[in-house]
Write a protein that holds these residues in place. Sequence first.
Motif, PDB file in Angstrom:
ATOM      1  N   PHE A 157       0.808  -1.213   0.000  1.00 49.42           N
ATOM      2  CA  PHE A 157       0.000   0.000   0.000  1.00 49.42           C
ATOM      3  C   PHE A 157       0.845   1.270   0.000  1.00 49.42           C
ATOM      4  CE2 PHE A 157      -2.705  -3.333   1.412  1.00 49.42           C
ATOM      5  CZ  PHE A 157      -3.885  -3.057   0.741  1.00 49.42           C
ATOM      6  N   ALA A 158       0.423   2.220  -0.769  1.00 51.02           N
ATOM      7  CA  ALA A 158       1.117   3.506  -0.874  1.00 51.02           C
ATOM      8  C   ALA A 158       0.213   4.607  -0.324  1.00 51.02           C
ATOM      9  CB  ALA A 158       1.455   3.790  -2.333  1.00 51.02           C
ATOM     10  N   GLN A 159       0.824   5.706  -0.001  1.00 50.54           N
ATOM     11  CA  GLN A 159       0.049   6.842   0.497  1.00 50.54           C
ATOM     12  C   GLN A 159      -0.584   7.580  -0.676  1.00 50.54           C
ATOM     13  OE1 GLN A 159      -0.559   7.547   3.702  1.00 50.54           O
ATOM     14  NE2 GLN A 159       0.515   5.633   4.147  1.00 50.54           N
ATOM     15  N   THR A 160      -1.894   7.530  -0.768  1.00 50.51           N
ATOM     16  CA  THR A 160      -2.624   8.231  -1.813  1.00 50.51           C
ATOM     17  C   THR A 160      -3.790   8.946  -1.158  1.00 50.51           C
ATOM     18  OG1 THR A 160      -4.081   6.360  -2.252  1.00 50.51           O
ATOM     19  CG2 THR A 160      -2.004   6.422  -3.474  1.00 50.51           C
ATOM     20  N   LYS A 161      -4.664   9.460  -1.973  1.00 52.61           N
ATOM     21  CA  LYS A 161      -5.835  10.172  -1.465  1.00 52.61           C
ATOM     22  C   LYS A 161      -6.629   9.293  -0.518  1.00 52.61           C
ATOM     23  CE  LYS A 161     -10.069  12.401  -3.052  1.00 52.61           C
ATOM     24  NZ  LYS A 161     -10.898  12.720  -4.250  1.00 52.61           N
ATOM     25  N   GLY A 162      -6.741   8.031  -0.841  1.00 51.60           N
ATOM     26  CA  GLY A 162      -7.412   7.092   0.041  1.00 51.60           C
ATOM     27  C   GLY A 162      -8.882   6.896  -0.258  1.00 51.60           C
ATOM     28  N   PHE A 163      -9.476   5.900   0.406  1.00 49.06           N
ATOM     29  CA  PHE A 163     -10.893   5.576   0.234  1.00 49.06           C
ATOM     30  C   PHE A 163     -11.634   5.800   1.547  1.00 49.06           C
ATOM     31  CE2 PHE A 163      -8.856   1.566   1.491  1.00 49.06           C
ATOM     32  CZ  PHE A 163      -9.629   1.198   2.584  1.00 49.06           C
ATOM     33  N   THR A 164     -12.904   6.042   1.417  1.00 49.35           N
ATOM     34  CA  THR A 164     -13.806   6.090   2.563  1.00 49.35           C
ATOM     35  C   THR A 164     -15.022   5.253   2.222  1.00 49.35           C
ATOM     36  OG1 THR A 164     -13.102   8.322   3.195  1.00 49.35           O
ATOM     37  CG2 THR A 164     -15.224   7.550   4.055  1.00 49.35           C
ATOM     38  N   ILE A 165     -15.263   4.235   3.021  1.00 50.07           N
ATOM     39  CA  ILE A 165     -16.433   3.381   2.828  1.00 50.07           C
ATOM     40  C   ILE A 165     -17.440   3.711   3.926  1.00 50.07           C
ATOM     41  CG2 ILE A 165     -17.294   1.005   2.735  1.00 50.07           C
ATOM     42  CD1 ILE A 165     -14.493   0.136   1.879  1.00 50.07           C
ATOM     43  N   LYS A 166     -18.594   4.182   3.520  1.00 52.79           N
ATOM     44  CA  LYS A 166     -19.657   4.492   4.476  1.00 52.79           C
ATOM     45  C   LYS A 166     -20.769   3.469   4.327  1.00 52.79           C
ATOM     46  CE  LYS A 166     -18.745   9.451   4.793  1.00 52.79           C
ATOM     47  NZ  LYS A 166     -19.312  10.830   4.685  1.00 52.79           N
ATOM     48  N   GLY A 167     -21.032   2.744   5.407  1.00 48.87           N
ATOM     49  CA  GLY A 167     -22.016   1.680   5.352  1.00 48.87           C
ATOM     50  C   GLY A 167     -23.257   1.956   6.163  1.00 48.87           C
ATOM     51  N   LYS A 168     -24.361   1.478   5.636  1.00 52.76           N
ATOM     52  CA  LYS A 168     -25.629   1.549   6.356  1.00 52.76           C
ATOM     53  C   LYS A 168     -26.376   0.263   6.043  1.00 52.76           C
ATOM     54  CE  LYS A 168     -29.512   4.605   7.390  1.00 52.76           C
ATOM     55  NZ  LYS A 168     -30.178   5.899   7.077  1.00 52.76           N
ATOM     56  N   VAL A 169     -26.140  -0.743   6.890  1.00 53.21           N
ATOM     57  CA  VAL A 169     -26.714  -2.075   6.672  1.00 53.21           C
ATOM     58  C   VAL A 169     -27.540  -2.423   7.900  1.00 53.21           C
ATOM     59  CG1 VAL A 169     -26.227  -4.498   6.178  1.00 53.21           C
ATOM     60  CG2 VAL A 169     -24.701  -2.713   5.285  1.00 53.21           C
ATOM     61  N   SER A 170     -28.831  -2.302   7.782  1.00 52.85           N
ATOM     62  CA  SER A 170     -29.715  -2.508   8.936  1.00 52.85           C
ATOM     63  C   SER A 170     -29.707  -3.974   9.368  1.00 52.85           C
ATOM     64  CB  SER A 170     -31.142  -2.080   8.588  1.00 52.85           C
ATOM     65  OG  SER A 170     -31.668  -2.860   7.533  1.00 52.85           O
ATOM     66  N   GLY A 171     -29.722  -4.150  10.683  1.00 48.89           N
ATOM     67  CA  GLY A 171     -29.823  -5.501  11.232  1.00 48.89           C
ATOM     68  C   GLY A 171     -28.508  -6.128  11.640  1.00 48.89           C
ATOM     69  N   ILE A 172     -27.391  -5.575  11.182  1.00 50.02           N
ATOM     70  CA  ILE A 172     -26.114  -6.189  11.574  1.00 50.02           C
ATOM     71  C   ILE A 172     -25.804  -5.822  13.017  1.00 50.02           C
ATOM     72  CG2 ILE A 172     -25.191  -6.205   9.246  1.00 50.02           C
ATOM     73  CD1 ILE A 172     -23.425  -3.809  10.044  1.00 50.02           C
ATOM     74  N   ALA A 173     -25.055  -6.692  13.691  1.00 50.85           N
ATOM     75  CA  ALA A 173     -24.745  -6.468  15.100  1.00 50.85           C
ATOM     76  C   ALA A 173     -23.749  -5.329  15.260  1.00 50.85           C
ATOM     77  CB  ALA A 173     -24.171  -7.750  15.704  1.00 50.85           C
ATOM     78  N   ASP A 174     -23.854  -4.635  16.385  1.00 47.75           N
ATOM     79  CA  ASP A 174     -22.845  -3.633  16.707  1.00 47.75           C
ATOM     80  C   ASP A 174     -21.508  -4.333  16.936  1.00 47.75           C
ATOM     81  OD1 ASP A 174     -24.845  -1.789  16.601  1.00 47.75           O
ATOM     82  OD2 ASP A 174     -24.957  -1.419  18.762  1.00 47.75           O
ATOM     83  N   GLY A 175     -20.425  -3.683  16.523  1.00 45.38           N
ATOM     84  CA  GLY A 175     -19.112  -4.295  16.714  1.00 45.38           C
ATOM     85  C   GLY A 175     -18.190  -3.999  15.549  1.00 45.38           C
ATOM     86  N   GLU A 176     -17.111  -4.744  15.479  1.00 40.53           N
ATOM     87  CA  GLU A 176     -16.071  -4.470  14.492  1.00 40.53           C
ATOM     88  C   GLU A 176     -16.503  -4.806  13.061  1.00 40.53           C
ATOM     89  OE1 GLU A 176     -11.323  -5.059  14.552  1.00 40.53           O
ATOM     90  OE2 GLU A 176     -12.407  -6.943  14.229  1.00 40.53           O
ATOM     91  N   VAL A 177     -16.131  -3.921  12.159  1.00 36.47           N
ATOM     92  CA  VAL A 177     -16.265  -4.133  10.724  1.00 36.47           C
ATOM     93  C   VAL A 177     -14.866  -3.973  10.143  1.00 36.47           C
ATOM     94  CG1 VAL A 177     -17.264  -3.310   8.562  1.00 36.47           C
ATOM     95  CG2 VAL A 177     -18.619  -3.258  10.661  1.00 36.47           C
ATOM     96  N   LYS A 178     -14.484  -4.843   9.234  1.00 37.83           N
ATOM     97  CA  LYS A 178     -13.131  -4.736   8.690  1.00 37.83           C
ATOM     98  C   LYS A 178     -13.092  -5.045   7.199  1.00 37.83           C
ATOM     99  CE  LYS A 178     -12.071  -9.380  10.425  1.00 37.83           C
ATOM    100  NZ  LYS A 178     -11.181 -10.177  11.316  1.00 37.83           N
ATOM    101  N   LEU A 179     -12.037  -4.539   6.583  1.00 33.97           N
ATOM    102  CA  LEU A 179     -11.759  -4.775   5.173  1.00 33.97           C
ATOM    103  C   LEU A 179     -10.491  -5.613   5.120  1.00 33.97           C
ATOM    104  CD1 LEU A 179     -13.015  -3.735   2.448  1.00 33.97           C
ATOM    105  CD2 LEU A 179     -11.185  -2.030   2.436  1.00 33.97           C
ATOM    106  N   THR A 180     -10.550  -6.774   4.443  1.00 37.35           N
ATOM    107  CA  THR A 180      -9.381  -7.660   4.415  1.00 37.35           C
ATOM    108  C   THR A 180      -9.059  -8.088   2.986  1.00 37.35           C
ATOM    109  OG1 THR A 180     -10.454  -9.851   4.529  1.00 37.35           O
ATOM    110  CG2 THR A 180     -10.244  -8.619   6.589  1.00 37.35           C
TER     111      THR A 180
END
Length: 359
Positions: A16-39
Amino acid sequence: MKNILIALLLLPAFVFAQTKGFTIKGKVSGIADGEVKLTSTQDAHQVLATGQAKGGEFTLQGTVPEPSLLWLVMGAEQPIYIYVENTEIKVTGTKQDIKKIKIEGSSSQKDFDEFQSTFNPLIGELNGFAAQLQQAGESKKEKLMVQYDSVVSQINKEVGNYVANKKSSYVAPFVLFVTAQLNPNPTQLEQYYNSLDAPIRISNIGKSLSEFIAYSKVGSIGTPALEFTQNDTAGNAVSLSSFKGKYVLVDFWASWCRPCRAENPNVVKVYNKFKNKNFTVLGVSLDQEKAAWVKAIEKDKLTWTHVSDLQQWNNAVAQLYRVQSIPQNFLIDPKGNIVAKDLRGEDLEKKLCELLGCN
């Protein structure tokens, strides 16, 4: 998607290089509170970004060197494939219909969705025929194979159409990767690769594809045979190029290999039939003991040239041609190109009749 995405495991780890970057905004009803990750999708499942879901909403931020297919993991839910690029991406949907999550903002995701809508039904159809073939009796297999091959042809046609329309898309080399097992022609795969725009060819996935093609081309039909030199039974160096101008069958075998010894009478028959028609055989033995090698040659009446370095599976020529099982052979034309491979019994004779005539 699981079956056709297996080829992704061949790709190198992302740097990975330093660039502008991404922002993922999620709104998924019903999922449990807690960690979300990108792998990553590789075995190690490298974590690239993390966030916390609360009331179904979460935000992930990070950078990728180029648009990349990753996994979005929302707690205990089944991971979702997502094409991430350095932009703002919206993920919306419900836990009850997790497979229909909507992903917007990534042009690569749009190309990926188009790929899935075209190829998933075909892959499903292909898997169905494959399952039937495993259960079918001999009387039904021929018809099923015709249907199976028809779907394979359709998939390869769609690959050509997709690449032609997506030359500037990072998804195009991905598509070539995951469908490569259905296209036995690495030369055509290389043509598809060369048609891609330069930034795609030199991308991480583009470079990986180029390396895969180079690997696949070794020993494939339509490619130049790789030159080699090895000693014959008398210790004299023999080069493949010394047979240029003839059709030559490079035949990998060994005295200890029962299937090889069972096939030898067929090779003897073909050799005797075509040896006066610009055809010969060059045997490459994976033997370790010279005495056993020479004895087998005499006993089986193999009157053509034979070479070996007596290193068994470490034979340098076998490794050069990536031979992993024997008997195996490559038919090379007078110009030095591979025109056929793995010809056994009647198939070898038929091919030579086609090339040299049987009258």
